[in-house]
Design a protein around this motif. Structure first.
Motif, PDB file in Angstrom:
ATOM      1  N   ASN A  60       0.778  -1.232   0.000  1.00  0.00           N
ATOM      2  CA  ASN A  60       0.000   0.000   0.000  1.00  0.00           C
ATOM      3  C   ASN A  60       0.814   1.289   0.000  1.00  0.00           C
ATOM      4  O   ASN A  60       0.260   2.346  -0.265  1.00  0.00           O
ATOM      5  CB  ASN A  60      -0.931   0.015   1.213  1.00  0.00           C
ATOM      6  CG  ASN A  60      -1.935  -1.104   1.143  1.00  0.00           C
ATOM      7  OD1 ASN A  60      -2.449  -1.429   0.091  1.00  0.00           O
ATOM      8  ND2 ASN A  60      -2.191  -1.723   2.283  1.00  0.00           N
ATOM      9  N   MET A  61       2.063   1.240   0.307  1.00  0.00           N
ATOM     10  CA  MET A  61       2.828   2.473   0.476  1.00  0.00           C
ATOM     11  C   MET A  61       2.973   3.254  -0.824  1.00  0.00           C
ATOM     12  O   MET A  61       2.867   4.476  -0.822  1.00  0.00           O
ATOM     13  CB  MET A  61       4.197   2.162   1.072  1.00  0.00           C
ATOM     14  CG  MET A  61       4.949   3.382   1.469  1.00  0.00           C
ATOM     15  SD  MET A  61       4.032   4.278   2.726  1.00  0.00           S
ATOM     16  CE  MET A  61       5.300   5.175   3.490  1.00  0.00           C
ATOM     17  N   ASN A  62       3.210   2.574  -1.935  1.00  0.00           N
ATOM     18  CA  ASN A  62       3.378   3.287  -3.204  1.00  0.00           C
ATOM     19  C   ASN A  62       2.097   4.025  -3.578  1.00  0.00           C
ATOM     20  O   ASN A  62       2.148   5.157  -4.055  1.00  0.00           O
ATOM     21  CB  ASN A  62       3.805   2.337  -4.315  1.00  0.00           C
ATOM     22  CG  ASN A  62       4.282   3.080  -5.536  1.00  0.00           C
ATOM     23  OD1 ASN A  62       4.787   4.191  -5.433  1.00  0.00           O
ATOM     24  ND2 ASN A  62       4.113   2.483  -6.698  1.00  0.00           N
ATOM     25  N   LEU A  63       0.943   3.399  -3.341  1.00  0.00           N
ATOM     26  CA  LEU A  63      -0.323   4.079  -3.608  1.00  0.00           C
ATOM     27  C   LEU A  63      -0.470   5.322  -2.725  1.00  0.00           C
ATOM     28  O   LEU A  63      -0.914   6.379  -3.181  1.00  0.00           O
ATOM     29  CB  LEU A  63      -1.495   3.128  -3.358  1.00  0.00           C
ATOM     30  CG  LEU A  63      -1.600   1.924  -4.269  1.00  0.00           C
ATOM     31  CD1 LEU A  63      -2.687   0.978  -3.774  1.00  0.00           C
ATOM     32  CD2 LEU A  63      -1.879   2.358  -5.686  1.00  0.00           C
ATOM     33  N   VAL A  65       1.924   7.214  -1.149  1.00  0.00           N
ATOM     34  CA  VAL A  65       2.834   8.328  -1.444  1.00  0.00           C
ATOM     35  C   VAL A  65       2.556   8.922  -2.821  1.00  0.00           C
ATOM     36  O   VAL A  65       2.810  10.108  -3.049  1.00  0.00           O
ATOM     37  CB  VAL A  65       4.316   7.923  -1.291  1.00  0.00           C
ATOM     38  CG1 VAL A  65       4.624   7.575   0.135  1.00  0.00           C
ATOM     39  CG2 VAL A  65       4.700   6.813  -2.227  1.00  0.00           C
ATOM     40  N   THR A  66       2.017   8.142  -3.739  1.00  0.00           N
ATOM     41  CA  THR A  66       1.628   8.687  -5.038  1.00  0.00           C
ATOM     42  C   THR A  66       0.463   9.655  -4.870  1.00  0.00           C
ATOM     43  O   THR A  66       0.426  10.712  -5.498  1.00  0.00           O
ATOM     44  CB  THR A  66       1.255   7.556  -6.006  1.00  0.00           C
ATOM     45  OG1 THR A  66       2.368   6.662  -6.127  1.00  0.00           O
ATOM     46  CG2 THR A  66       0.912   8.097  -7.378  1.00  0.00           C
ATOM     47  N   GLU A  67      -0.476   9.289  -3.999  1.00  0.00           N
ATOM     48  CA  GLU A  67      -1.597  10.194  -3.707  1.00  0.00           C
ATOM     49  C   GLU A  67      -1.114  11.485  -3.039  1.00  0.00           C
ATOM     50  O   GLU A  67      -1.708  12.541  -3.234  1.00  0.00           O
ATOM     51  CB  GLU A  67      -2.620   9.504  -2.804  1.00  0.00           C
ATOM     52  CG  GLU A  67      -3.415   8.416  -3.484  1.00  0.00           C
ATOM     53  CD  GLU A  67      -4.400   8.980  -4.502  1.00  0.00           C
ATOM     54  OE1 GLU A  67      -4.961  10.051  -4.248  1.00  0.00           O
ATOM     55  OE2 GLU A  67      -4.573   8.327  -5.548  1.00  0.00           O
ATOM     56  N   LEU A  68      -0.074  11.403  -2.258  1.00  0.00           N
ATOM     57  CA  LEU A  68       0.482  12.597  -1.623  1.00  0.00           C
ATOM     58  C   LEU A  68       1.272  13.455  -2.596  1.00  0.00           C
ATOM     59  O   LEU A  68       1.608  14.595  -2.279  1.00  0.00           O
ATOM     60  CB  LEU A  68       1.389  12.195  -0.451  1.00  0.00           C
ATOM     61  CG  LEU A  68       0.713  11.596   0.768  1.00  0.00           C
ATOM     62  CD1 LEU A  68       1.756  11.195   1.796  1.00  0.00           C
ATOM     63  CD2 LEU A  68      -0.279  12.563   1.379  1.00  0.00           C
ATOM     64  N   GLY A  69       1.598  12.909  -3.756  1.00  0.00           N
ATOM     65  CA  GLY A  69       2.337  13.655  -4.760  1.00  0.00           C
ATOM     66  C   GLY A  69       3.841  13.582  -4.609  1.00  0.00           C
ATOM     67  O   GLY A  69       4.559  14.420  -5.141  1.00  0.00           O
ATOM     68  N   TRP A  70       4.339  12.609  -3.893  1.00  0.00           N
ATOM     69  CA  TRP A  70       5.785  12.473  -3.721  1.00  0.00           C
ATOM     70  C   TRP A  70       6.428  12.045  -5.029  1.00  0.00           C
ATOM     71  O   TRP A  70       5.881  11.244  -5.776  1.00  0.00           O
ATOM     72  CB  TRP A  70       6.111  11.436  -2.658  1.00  0.00           C
ATOM     73  CG  TRP A  70       5.835  11.857  -1.255  1.00  0.00           C
ATOM     74  CD1 TRP A  70       5.136  12.947  -0.836  1.00  0.00           C
ATOM     75  CD2 TRP A  70       6.242  11.165  -0.086  1.00  0.00           C
ATOM     76  NE1 TRP A  70       5.082  12.977   0.531  1.00  0.00           N
ATOM     77  CE2 TRP A  70       5.750  11.904   1.012  1.00  0.00           C
ATOM     78  CE3 TRP A  70       6.952  10.012   0.143  1.00  0.00           C
ATOM     79  CZ2 TRP A  70       5.975  11.509   2.317  1.00  0.00           C
ATOM     80  CZ3 TRP A  70       7.175   9.620   1.441  1.00  0.00           C
ATOM     81  CH2 TRP A  70       6.692  10.364   2.522  1.00  0.00           C
ATOM     82  N   ALA A  75      12.571   5.231  -4.354  1.00  0.00           N
ATOM     83  CA  ALA A  75      13.833   5.499  -3.652  1.00  0.00           C
ATOM     84  C   ALA A  75      13.574   5.734  -2.169  1.00  0.00           C
ATOM     85  O   ALA A  75      14.331   5.269  -1.313  1.00  0.00           O
ATOM     86  CB  ALA A  75      14.528   6.700  -4.268  1.00  0.00           C
ATOM     87  N   LYS A  76      12.493   6.422  -1.871  1.00  0.00           N
ATOM     88  CA  LYS A  76      12.164   6.676  -0.474  1.00  0.00           C
ATOM     89  C   LYS A  76      11.670   5.407   0.219  1.00  0.00           C
ATOM     90  O   LYS A  76      11.912   5.206   1.407  1.00  0.00           O
ATOM     91  CB  LYS A  76      11.128   7.783  -0.381  1.00  0.00           C
ATOM     92  CG  LYS A  76      11.676   9.117  -0.837  1.00  0.00           C
ATOM     93  CD  LYS A  76      10.621  10.179  -0.883  1.00  0.00           C
ATOM     94  CE  LYS A  76      11.231  11.476  -1.403  1.00  0.00           C
ATOM     95  NZ  LYS A  76      10.227  12.514  -1.618  1.00  0.00           N
ATOM     96  N   MET A  77      10.999   4.560  -0.539  1.00  0.00           N
ATOM     97  CA  MET A  77      10.510   3.311   0.051  1.00  0.00           C
ATOM     98  C   MET A  77      11.647   2.338   0.342  1.00  0.00           C
ATOM     99  O   MET A  77      11.494   1.430   1.150  1.00  0.00           O
ATOM    100  CB  MET A  77       9.492   2.650  -0.878  1.00  0.00           C
ATOM    101  CG  MET A  77       8.163   3.377  -0.898  1.00  0.00           C
ATOM    102  SD  MET A  77       7.013   2.692  -2.094  1.00  0.00           S
ATOM    103  CE  MET A  77       6.958   0.993  -1.581  1.00  0.00           C
TER     104      MET A  77
END
Length: 92
Positions: A60-63, A65-70, A75-77
């Motif tokens: 779920n993390m990629n979804l 942070v994508t919603e947050l606009g990162w 790389a951050k994950m």
């Protein structure tokens, strides 16, 4: 491609033949005896407990942070992998 010279490796013939091997050894069930050692049992329990939140993080993390606009979310994950290594070092 790099290949080792045969003379640099020790001679390690198979320890057992077909007649001496049972199904439990083939499946690795004899390794379950290691759970009798408290240190190994604690290690296995900790690894299972770490895998529970790690699964949700990976899925779920990629979804999120994508919603947050990162940008550069992968790389951050990868910092999660660093924390895994740090935890393994602490367990040692």
């Amino acid at each position: 491609m790099y290949f080792c010279h045969p003379d640099t490796l020790p001679h390690t013939p198979p320890m057992k033949t077909r007649k001496d091997v049972n199904l439990g050894e083939i499946l690795g069930l004899d390794a379950l005896a290691l759970l009798r050692k408290p240190s190994f049992a604690i290690f296995i329990v900790c690894m299972f407990l770490i895998c529970i939140p790690l699964y949700f993080y990976i899925v779920n993390m990629n979804l999120y942070v994508t919603e947050l606009g990162w940008q550069f979310s992968t790389a951050k994950m990868s910092l999660a992998q660093v924390s895994d290594v740090a935890f393994l070092i602490l367990l040692h």
